[in-house]
Write an enzyme that holds these catalytic residues in place. Sequence first.
Site, PDB file in Angstrom:
ATOM      1  N   GLU A  10       0.819  -1.221   0.000  1.00 33.72           N
ATOM      2  CA  GLU A  10       0.000   0.000   0.000  1.00 33.72           C
ATOM      3  C   GLU A  10       0.844   1.257   0.000  1.00 33.72           C
ATOM      4  O   GLU A  10       0.360   2.339  -0.316  1.00 33.72           O
ATOM      5  CB  GLU A  10      -0.983   0.000   1.167  1.00 33.72           C
ATOM      6  CG  GLU A  10      -0.366  -0.171   2.535  1.00 33.72           C
ATOM      7  CD  GLU A  10      -0.063   1.147   3.209  1.00 33.72           C
ATOM      8  OE1 GLU A  10      -0.603   2.170   2.778  1.00 33.72           O
ATOM      9  OE2 GLU A  10       0.739   1.151   4.148  1.00 33.72           O
ATOM     10  N   GLN A 100      -1.561   3.860  18.209  1.00 32.68           N
ATOM     11  CA  GLN A 100      -1.409   2.490  17.731  1.00 32.68           C
ATOM     12  C   GLN A 100       0.045   2.116  17.459  1.00 32.68           C
ATOM     13  O   GLN A 100       0.373   0.940  17.396  1.00 32.68           O
ATOM     14  CB  GLN A 100      -2.264   2.275  16.479  1.00 32.68           C
ATOM     15  CG  GLN A 100      -3.754   2.178  16.800  1.00 32.68           C
ATOM     16  CD  GLN A 100      -4.559   1.628  15.648  1.00 32.68           C
ATOM     17  OE1 GLN A 100      -4.404   2.069  14.511  1.00 32.68           O
ATOM     18  NE2 GLN A 100      -5.426   0.674  15.922  1.00 32.68           N
ATOM     19  N   HIS A 281     -10.931  -2.787   7.950  1.00 29.92           N
ATOM     20  CA  HIS A 281     -10.006  -2.011   8.771  1.00 29.92           C
ATOM     21  C   HIS A 281      -9.635  -2.749  10.051  1.00 29.92           C
ATOM     22  O   HIS A 281      -8.470  -2.779  10.459  1.00 29.92           O
ATOM     23  CB  HIS A 281     -10.616  -0.648   9.098  1.00 29.92           C
ATOM     24  CG  HIS A 281     -11.005   0.134   7.888  1.00 29.92           C
ATOM     25  ND1 HIS A 281     -10.098   0.470   6.899  1.00 29.92           N
ATOM     26  CD2 HIS A 281     -12.205   0.622   7.485  1.00 29.92           C
ATOM     27  CE1 HIS A 281     -10.720   1.140   5.950  1.00 29.92           C
ATOM     28  NE2 HIS A 281     -11.991   1.247   6.279  1.00 29.92           N
ATOM     29  N   LEU A 282     -10.602  -3.374  10.671  1.00 30.97           N
ATOM     30  CA  LEU A 282     -10.336  -4.142  11.881  1.00 30.97           C
ATOM     31  C   LEU A 282      -9.434  -5.328  11.566  1.00 30.97           C
ATOM     32  O   LEU A 282      -8.530  -5.663  12.357  1.00 30.97           O
ATOM     33  CB  LEU A 282     -11.653  -4.613  12.493  1.00 30.97           C
ATOM     34  CG  LEU A 282     -11.628  -5.180  13.912  1.00 30.97           C
ATOM     35  CD1 LEU A 282     -10.898  -4.254  14.870  1.00 30.97           C
ATOM     36  CD2 LEU A 282     -13.047  -5.434  14.399  1.00 30.97           C
ATOM     37  N   ALA A 283      -9.633  -5.944  10.417  1.00 32.75           N
ATOM     38  CA  ALA A 283      -8.798  -7.072  10.006  1.00 32.75           C
ATOM     39  C   ALA A 283      -7.331  -6.668   9.945  1.00 32.75           C
ATOM     40  O   ALA A 283      -6.447  -7.368  10.463  1.00 32.75           O
ATOM     41  CB  ALA A 283      -9.259  -7.592   8.643  1.00 32.75           C
ATOM     42  N   ASP A 284      -7.088  -5.542   9.348  1.00 28.61           N
ATOM     43  CA  ASP A 284      -5.723  -5.042   9.204  1.00 28.61           C
ATOM     44  C   ASP A 284      -5.083  -4.772  10.570  1.00 28.61           C
ATOM     45  O   ASP A 284      -3.935  -5.132  10.829  1.00 28.61           O
ATOM     46  CB  ASP A 284      -5.783  -3.777   8.349  1.00 28.61           C
ATOM     47  CG  ASP A 284      -4.558  -2.913   8.469  1.00 28.61           C
ATOM     48  OD1 ASP A 284      -3.463  -3.463   8.435  1.00 28.61           O
ATOM     49  OD2 ASP A 284      -4.713  -1.690   8.598  1.00 28.61           O
ATOM     50  N   GLN A 285      -5.840  -4.199  11.482  1.00 24.67           N
ATOM     51  CA  GLN A 285      -5.261  -3.741  12.740  1.00 24.67           C
ATOM     52  C   GLN A 285      -5.144  -4.829  13.795  1.00 24.67           C
ATOM     53  O   GLN A 285      -4.447  -4.654  14.796  1.00 24.67           O
ATOM     54  CB  GLN A 285      -6.068  -2.550  13.258  1.00 24.67           C
ATOM     55  CG  GLN A 285      -5.901  -1.339  12.350  1.00 24.67           C
ATOM     56  CD  GLN A 285      -6.875  -0.220  12.647  1.00 24.67           C
ATOM     57  OE1 GLN A 285      -7.269  -0.025  13.781  1.00 24.67           O
ATOM     58  NE2 GLN A 285      -7.260   0.513  11.617  1.00 24.67           N
ATOM     59  N   HIS A 306      -3.479  -2.887   2.649  1.00 23.38           N
ATOM     60  CA  HIS A 306      -3.008  -2.577   4.002  1.00 23.38           C
ATOM     61  C   HIS A 306      -2.737  -3.865   4.784  1.00 23.38           C
ATOM     62  O   HIS A 306      -1.712  -3.994   5.461  1.00 23.38           O
ATOM     63  CB  HIS A 306      -4.049  -1.742   4.753  1.00 23.38           C
ATOM     64  CG  HIS A 306      -3.974  -0.280   4.475  1.00 23.38           C
ATOM     65  ND1 HIS A 306      -4.566   0.290   3.378  1.00 23.38           N
ATOM     66  CD2 HIS A 306      -3.369   0.730   5.146  1.00 23.38           C
ATOM     67  CE1 HIS A 306      -4.348   1.592   3.380  1.00 23.38           C
ATOM     68  NE2 HIS A 306      -3.616   1.883   4.436  1.00 23.38           N
TER      69      HIS A 306
END
Length: 336
Positions: A10, A100, A281-285, A306
């Site tokens: 990314e 984060q 987004h949650l998957a990435d983080q 990402h």
Amino acid sequence: MIEIDGSQGEGGGQILRSSLSLAICTQQPFRIVNIRANRDKPGLLRQHLTAVKAAAEICDAVVVGDEIGSRELTFKPGRLKGGSYSFAIGTAGSSTLVLQTVLPPLLTAAEESVVRITGGTHNRGSPPFDFLQRAFLPLVARMGARVELELRRYGFYPRGGGEIVARITPSALSELTLTERGEQVGAYAEAYVAALPIHIGQRELEVIGKRLHWSQDQLFIRGLSNDMGPGNAVTITVEHANVTEVFTGFGERGVRSEDVASGAVDEARGYLGSEAAVGEHLADQLLLPMALGQGGSFTTSVVTEHLRSNATIIETFMPKRVLVSESGGAFVVRVS
């Protein structure tokens, strides 16, 4: 020394932030080139520089290239130490992304930490405070992390001025298995409006109510003090038995309220129409805490660049693997 090309995948700031976190946790120095090469303004912006300086401060790192616009950086971590820290971005840059960066290593420190960050709290392209508090941190808490997060003041682009405070207790992270979201137990939307006409939020909520077929008692206007604005954001929160997801639209000059709300609705409907436990987004983080803990697996509706970039950085610093497969209309992500 680990060599990283910041233009891979990314090609944004996440590659740098994840590298900083993992360098401290694994005590491995790294050099990164082509920082944020795929962005309109490559190199370190204020929020990225603040993340670098925050990471350096919590471990007495030796850093070369820590200046605005820099496209290369060398980071040599020292000994991690908990304590009381205060980081000021100085712009509306994302305070949540700075948090984060330092959160994973501070969970492994020997003592408790209190981290205060000022800047933006609801920024386009960044997880807003609501997402961290409702979606991300509850899952990290399920893994064993003890983190208390407080929003003391909202901060919107371009003014900033927001403030968040996190109290982080050293914690060992266990395995996370999250393959089903479970039964829906709640759903609501909020429109935040500061120093702008209140009808902006009302129009946003009207779109959400109509498109998601929600009743009026699920739609909330959050009028904020004028000195926190001008600013506007709308959040859609969907609670299931096993996970809560938050989808956000950010008000911008020249963008209709209806379009701001529609973007958030589209993302929410995409998630609700899938069989996946977590959104993109949650998957990435979730990858970093899972890699630093005992691994595990989850299902997600979308595999983004990402996520793939984060997986590559994890595998660069650690003897862990991030495997992605497809099953039953969703993607299964395993960290082991």
